[in-house]
Design a protein around this motif. Structure first.
Motif, PDB file in Angstrom:
ATOM      1  N   HIS A 173      31.486  38.714  42.034  1.00  0.00           N
ATOM      2  CA  HIS A 173      32.129  37.798  41.091  1.00  0.00           C
ATOM      3  C   HIS A 173      33.207  38.535  40.292  1.00  0.00           C
ATOM      4  O   HIS A 173      34.291  37.997  40.036  1.00  0.00           O
ATOM      5  CB  HIS A 173      31.087  37.196  40.145  1.00  0.00           C
ATOM      6  N   ALA A 174      32.921  39.777  39.905  1.00  0.00           N
ATOM      7  CA  ALA A 174      33.878  40.546  39.101  1.00  0.00           C
ATOM      8  C   ALA A 174      35.131  40.885  39.883  1.00  0.00           C
ATOM      9  O   ALA A 174      36.220  41.002  39.302  1.00  0.00           O
ATOM     10  CB  ALA A 174      33.216  41.823  38.604  1.00  0.00           C
ATOM     11  N   THR A 175      35.008  41.022  41.198  1.00  0.00           N
ATOM     12  CA  THR A 175      36.153  41.434  42.029  1.00  0.00           C
ATOM     13  C   THR A 175      36.695  40.302  42.891  1.00  0.00           C
ATOM     14  O   THR A 175      37.511  40.558  43.771  1.00  0.00           O
ATOM     15  CB  THR A 175      35.732  42.594  42.953  1.00  0.00           C
ATOM     16  N   ARG A 176      36.221  39.077  42.625  1.00  0.00           N
ATOM     17  CA  ARG A 176      36.604  37.925  43.461  1.00  0.00           C
ATOM     18  C   ARG A 176      36.293  38.213  44.921  1.00  0.00           C
ATOM     19  O   ARG A 176      37.143  38.110  45.817  1.00  0.00           O
ATOM     20  CB  ARG A 176      38.079  37.591  43.285  1.00  0.00           C
ATOM     21  N   ASN A 177      35.044  38.621  45.156  1.00  0.00           N
ATOM     22  CA  ASN A 177      34.547  38.934  46.499  1.00  0.00           C
ATOM     23  C   ASN A 177      35.376  40.039  47.155  1.00  0.00           C
ATOM     24  O   ASN A 177      35.762  39.961  48.316  1.00  0.00           O
ATOM     25  CB  ASN A 177      34.538  37.686  47.379  1.00  0.00           C
ATOM     26  N   PHE A 178      35.628  41.095  46.389  1.00  0.00           N
ATOM     27  CA  PHE A 178      36.375  42.264  46.854  1.00  0.00           C
ATOM     28  C   PHE A 178      37.759  41.862  47.379  1.00  0.00           C
ATOM     29  O   PHE A 178      38.174  42.256  48.479  1.00  0.00           O
ATOM     30  CB  PHE A 178      35.589  43.024  47.925  1.00  0.00           C
ATOM     31  N   ASP A 179      38.448  41.104  46.600  1.00  0.00           N
ATOM     32  CA  ASP A 179      39.807  40.665  46.926  1.00  0.00           C
ATOM     33  C   ASP A 179      40.729  41.871  47.032  1.00  0.00           C
ATOM     34  O   ASP A 179      40.784  42.714  46.124  1.00  0.00           O
ATOM     35  CB  ASP A 179      40.303  39.717  45.825  1.00  0.00           C
ATOM     36  N   GLU A 180      41.447  41.975  48.137  1.00  0.00           N
ATOM     37  CA  GLU A 180      42.347  43.107  48.343  1.00  0.00           C
ATOM     38  C   GLU A 180      43.438  43.165  47.275  1.00  0.00           C
ATOM     39  O   GLU A 180      43.975  44.244  46.986  1.00  0.00           O
ATOM     40  CB  GLU A 180      42.990  43.031  49.740  1.00  0.00           C
ATOM     41  N   ALA A 181      43.762  42.030  46.696  1.00  0.00           N
ATOM     42  CA  ALA A 181      44.765  42.021  45.638  1.00  0.00           C
ATOM     43  C   ALA A 181      44.266  42.737  44.394  1.00  0.00           C
ATOM     44  O   ALA A 181      45.063  43.087  43.506  1.00  0.00           O
ATOM     45  CB  ALA A 181      45.149  40.578  45.289  1.00  0.00           C
ATOM     46  N   LYS A 182      42.970  42.961  44.312  1.00  0.00           N
ATOM     47  CA  LYS A 182      42.380  43.623  43.142  1.00  0.00           C
ATOM     48  C   LYS A 182      42.289  45.144  43.328  1.00  0.00           C
ATOM     49  O   LYS A 182      41.866  45.846  42.411  1.00  0.00           O
ATOM     50  CB  LYS A 182      40.971  43.076  42.892  1.00  0.00           C
ATOM     51  N   ASP A 186      31.209  40.096  32.245  1.00  0.00           N
ATOM     52  CA  ASP A 186      30.835  39.432  30.988  1.00  0.00           C
ATOM     53  C   ASP A 186      31.979  38.592  30.419  1.00  0.00           C
ATOM     54  O   ASP A 186      32.139  38.461  29.209  1.00  0.00           O
ATOM     55  CB  ASP A 186      30.388  40.466  29.947  1.00  0.00           C
ATOM     56  N   GLY A 187      32.817  38.092  31.303  1.00  0.00           N
ATOM     57  CA  GLY A 187      33.857  37.157  30.885  1.00  0.00           C
ATOM     58  C   GLY A 187      35.161  37.790  30.466  1.00  0.00           C
ATOM     59  O   GLY A 187      36.236  37.299  30.818  1.00  0.00           O
ATOM     60  N   THR A 188      35.111  38.912  29.733  1.00  0.00           N
ATOM     61  CA  THR A 188      36.360  39.454  29.174  1.00  0.00           C
ATOM     62  C   THR A 188      36.538  40.961  29.361  1.00  0.00           C
ATOM     63  O   THR A 188      37.631  41.481  29.134  1.00  0.00           O
ATOM     64  CB  THR A 188      36.415  39.162  27.662  1.00  0.00           C
ATOM     65  N   VAL A 189      35.485  41.676  29.729  1.00  0.00           N
ATOM     66  CA  VAL A 189      35.558  43.144  29.764  1.00  0.00           C
ATOM     67  C   VAL A 189      36.181  43.619  31.079  1.00  0.00           C
ATOM     68  O   VAL A 189      35.646  43.366  32.170  1.00  0.00           O
ATOM     69  CB  VAL A 189      34.159  43.765  29.608  1.00  0.00           C
ATOM     70  N   GLU A 190      37.327  44.292  30.967  1.00  0.00           N
ATOM     71  CA  GLU A 190      37.987  44.828  32.154  1.00  0.00           C
ATOM     72  C   GLU A 190      37.305  46.120  32.592  1.00  0.00           C
ATOM     73  O   GLU A 190      37.025  46.998  31.771  1.00  0.00           O
ATOM     74  CB  GLU A 190      39.464  45.099  31.873  1.00  0.00           C
ATOM     75  N   VAL A 191      37.056  46.226  33.890  1.00  0.00           N
ATOM     76  CA  VAL A 191      36.378  47.404  34.441  1.00  0.00           C
ATOM     77  C   VAL A 191      37.049  47.840  35.736  1.00  0.00           C
ATOM     78  O   VAL A 191      37.826  47.082  36.337  1.00  0.00           O
ATOM     79  CB  VAL A 191      34.883  47.120  34.727  1.00  0.00           C
ATOM     80  N   ALA A 192      36.747  49.069  36.135  1.00  0.00           N
ATOM     81  CA  ALA A 192      37.138  49.580  37.450  1.00  0.00           C
ATOM     82  C   ALA A 192      35.870  49.708  38.280  1.00  0.00           C
ATOM     83  O   ALA A 192      34.886  50.312  37.829  1.00  0.00           O
ATOM     84  CB  ALA A 192      37.843  50.919  37.324  1.00  0.00           C
TER      85      ALA A 192
END
Length: 870
Positions: A530-539, A555-561
């Motif tokens: 969910h955090a990576t949009r199903n491992f989207d290559e654009a991410k 958690d809705g707003t926290v940016e992570v790597a």
């Protein structure tokens, strides 16, 4: 007429000769081909035939068992160490709680090569930490009071393999006997795999015994244990490429080279192989196509030896086999040299062309030397040019080297003591024992298998405590480390491969979750997707040794790597586990923060704070970003140095990063530098400049400490060397390695040091920095980087010293007049940076942690070291 008659007679004679030759060839009997002797490849404790990763079939051992009383039981390892590479033969074992073993039928007239594989894990209710045993074969004592658990823990290997060449058996039976030690209550023996290979007698010579006049050693009366087998100047030769079906592994020699010069390597394809001096059974062709010789500078060669050092057991005789093939010289006396073993002359004048009579013809020479206690633990091999005969070239050459231990004559024994744990590991286990006396660690039984398998990194230290607490057993007395037979670095590569197994979920997931429980957040795979949009290559924001890195939101707003494991990556479960355990326990402004991990359905992922400005390298030369000004580059270096200094001195244990480079220095939104990627890190309590960790070399080319690479002995000074490369990378804005440049400029470290010594460093400084650097600042910065790159670790500064000098360089940049501030006695050193410098650096780290991430550390430090700041 006479001419025609002569021609006719000559034709008749020629035809007759051809007919006779053809008839002789037809009537000649075919060459005798000896029948193939049976070989055995046995997976001990297995219930059926199994196929290993090398494609070979391993047979179950039932029909070869030899015992009295109750049948020895079969068992399965509780945990598959990811460094094993293959489950076969390591995941099954045969347990001997009473004397027992195997019987194999072998030829009566041929030597036998026999290999034993030991993986120290937990087998049912038996822990390999309690295993002590002797091993004898046909009257030869191969091992005595042997502990595979101590060997793997001390040597950080996943498994131990022992290889012996034994004399022919007149009875045609090879009897293998395991005997549990009577000195330890509940001791047992175990073995995972056995190979038996009849072999041609490649040990039929009588080499001279050095130091004893004309005395020789009759190898036909000795058994031999393989200690080292090196392809000098070449790559590793895997078992599948060995000759004569012996499946030997030939390792690269570079880690064993001693001294400041490693010479040059040469590859010559034109080799007359096999030759009259070298049958195929001696060594594969590849050994003779590569060689190492000395430098191209005769003046240098006159002053130095080409030297290798091998760690061995004292009070044994060793046979050293040297392989030669000169593909460059064409005449005798062009390249004569002398050979020395333990400072004794083995060959006064070695001349390969004189020996063979021609170019590209292989040959080998054997020498025997007795290694007493007086020699310590190191066997020295040295080559030096022999100039007495006025040669054309001042040089020496070697293609391959093998070192074999000969059994003691009186006891027919190879047995030596178990290797010692390192001083830091011993101190740590003793501390744990004192603090945790009476604690029962039965719940951690499944963790013990990991340490027994030699898991590297912090995981090893964490799990060692579980071993000690769980067993509460008597400490094994090992008085010295003279047992390189257990160390066996020639087999180290296969023992410590970083490739993970294909079945990592089934073998490691629950183990990893138990250790990591409570240390950081455990994400579900659904959360990661969910955090990576199903491992989207654009991410995807980066790709590393572990796998791709995605930008995500939790958690809705926290940016992570989010770093996702690539199944084909060289980094696997071990690095994944080490990273979690390292970063879960470390909190520092200049270390990247780990939020959590995911280990589910064959997926491994690590979740970090998002670093908005990416890697340092992207802002130097690998990206379209605007160039960083000098002061900002300097502040980034200072931040990274603080992070490394904290690892070396501020954490509970000394932590060696082992992969310091510009891609592992990340920059957050405020341009604060943070050290990242701890997958290769090593740790140990109270590590100092005199102690080291013996470990297989890992890291990134261009940044590798040459001393670590040669000696396989890791200290925190290895990080200092890598950081020195980073400093020059920041200054020059070019990669650590650039193959497109001329030979002398390929390595940034070598090129920068050469320019620094010649006073031409400014010529290679990033042109975008011209006029931006204060000259006194540049001098201090360059001097610091130069001292970091000292060839020997003892001459490099500590990270505390480096940090102090970079801070001083920043003061010089901001206020050139500060050049006169308290420089007396403050020059960078090669020790621990004791006294005032170490004290101030430590205070800085403590203030940084106590004040939190928003503290301006530059201001704090300037108030301490700059008198005008008060």
């Amino acid at each position: 007429m006479k001419y025609r008659t002569c021609l006719l007679l000559f034709s008749v004679l020629l035809i007759t000769l051809l007919i006779i030759t053809a008839t002789a060839q037809e009537e000649a009997p075919p060459p005798m081909i000896p029948p193939k002797a049976p070989s055995y490849i046995v997976s001990c404790g297995a219930t059926e035939e199994e196929t290993g990763d090398d494609g070979r079939s391993w047979q179950p051992d039932d029909k070869y068992l030899n015992y009295t009383g109750e049948k020895p039981k079969a068992a399965v390892a509780a945990y598959q160490d990811p460094n094993l590479g293959s489950a076969v033969p390591f995941m099954s074992a045969r347990i001997f709680e009473a004397p027992g073993g195997y019987k194999f039928t072998v030829p009566t007239d041929a030597r036998v090569m026999i290999r034993f594989y030991f993986y120290a894990s937990t087998y049912g209710d038996l822990d390999a930490a309690n295993s002590y045993f002797a091993l004898t074969v046909n009257g030869f004592q191969l091992l005595s009071n042997f502990s595979a658990s101590i060997a793997t823990r001390a040597l950080t290997q996943a498994y131990i393999m022992k290889e012996f060449s034994l004399l022919p058996s007149p009875s045609g039976v090879l009897g293998v006997l395991f005997t549990p030690s009577a000195d330890y209550k509940g001791a047992f023996a175990f073995v995972n795999g056995v190979e038996v290979i009849p072999m041609a007698d490649i040990f039929d010579d009588s080499p001279p015994l050095l130091g004893l006049g004309d005395q020789t050693v009759d190898l036909t009366t000795y058994g031999l244990q393989s200690m080292y087998r090196l392809n000098v100047g070449g790559e590793v030769i895997p078992p599948a490429n060995d000759s004569a079906g012996l499946r030997r592994t030939w390792y690269n020699d570079f880690p064993y080279i001693f001294g400041g010069t490693d010479g040059r390597t040469v590859y010559k394809k034109d080799v007359h192989y096999p030759s009259e001096y070298v049958p195929e059974s001696i060594a594969p062709r590849s050994v003779y196509t590569t060689s190492r010789s000395m430098s191209e500078d005769p003046a240098v060669n006159r002053k130095f030896n080409l030297t290798w050092v091998f760690q061995v057991d004292a009070n044994f005789t060793y046979m050293v086999r040297l392989h030669f093939c000169d593909g460059e010289m064409t005449r005798a006396n062009q390249r004569p040299f002398s050979i020395y073993l333990n400072n004794q002359t083995a060959q006064h004048t070695a001349d390969v062309i004189a020996w063979t009579g021609g170019k590209g013809i292989p040959i080998y020479k054997d020498y025997a030397v007795y290694h007493s206690d007086k020699n310590g633990d190191d066997l020295w091999l040295a080559l030096h040019p022999n100039e007495e005969s006025h040669p054309e070239f001042v040089d020496a050459i070697l293609n391959g080297v093998e070192v074999f231990k000969l059994n003691s004559v009186s006891k027919r024994s190879f047995a030596a003591r178990n290797p010692e744990l390192s001083a830091m590991m011993s101190r740590h286990e003793e501390d744990v024992r004192k603090k945790s006396f009476g604690y029962s660690g039965g719940a951690n039984a499944h963790v013990i298998g990991a340490i027994a398998g030699g898991v590297t990194g912090l995981a090893a230290v964490v799990v060692v405590s579980a071993v000690v607490l769980h067993k509460k057993r008597r400490t094994v007395g090992t008085t010295r480390s003279g047992s390189s037979s257990n160390w066996l670095p020639l087999y180290g590569n296969s023992h410590t491969s970083s490739k993970s197994t294909g079945s990592r979920k089934s073998t490691n997931s629950s183990h990893l979750s138990t250790i990591a429980q409570g240390l950081c957040r455990h994400f579900s795979l659904q959360e990661i997707k969910h955090a990576t949009r199903n491992f989207d290559e654009a991410k995807v924001i980066g790709v590393g040794g572990f796998g791709k890195v995605y930008k995500g939101v939790i958690d809705g707003t926290v940016e992570v790597a989010i770093k996702r494991s690539n199944p084909q990556s060289e980094q696997g479960v071990n690095e994944f586990q080490t990273e979690i355990e390292m970063l879960s326990k470390l909190r520092h402004k200049h270390l990247v923060s780990l939020i959590g991990f995911c280990d589910e359905d064959d997926e491994m992922a690590l979740v970090y704070d998002y670093m908005a400005n990416g890697t340092l390298r992207e802002h130097l030369y690998k990206g379209n970003n605007p160039p960083l000004p000098w002061k900002q580059r300097l502040e980034i270096c200072i931040g990274a140095a603080r992070g490394l200094h904290y690892l070396h001195t501020g954490a509970q244990y000394t932590i060696i990063h082992r992969d310091v480079k510009t891609t592992n220095i990340l920059l957050d939104g405020k341009w604060v530098a943070k050290v990242s990627d701890f997958g290769l890190s090593k740790t140990g309590p109270n590590l100092n400049n005199q102690a080291h960790v013996s470990t297989v070399v890992k890291g990134s080319f261009g940044y590798l400490d040459p001393e670590y690479f040669r000696r396989q002995q890791l200290t925190e000074k290895s990080d200092v060397y890598s950081f020195g490369v980073v400093l020059f990378e920041v200054l020059c804005a070019r990669p650590a390695l650039n193959p497109s440049l001329s030979k002398e400029q390929v390595s940034l470290a070598d090129w920068a040091m050469q320019c620094q010594r010649n006073g031409k460093l400014e010529e290679i400084v990033d042109p975008l920095l011209k006029g931006d650097i204060n000259q006194e600042c540049l001098k201090k910065f360059a001097d610091t980087a130069e001292k970091c790159l000292a060839d020997a670790g003892i001459y490099r500064p500590s990270m505390g010293d480096v940090l102090w000098n970079l801070e001083f360089a920043l003061q010089l940049q901001e206020n050139p007049k500060a050049a006169v501030v308290e420089q007396k006695g403050e020059e960078i050193g090669g020790g621990d940076g004791g006294g005032r410098r170490r004290e101030l650096s430590t205070v800085d780290e403590e203030v940084s942690v106590l004040m939190g991430d928003d503290t301006d550390e530059s201001e704090i430090f300037s108030q301490i070291v700059n008198p005008k700041g008060r």
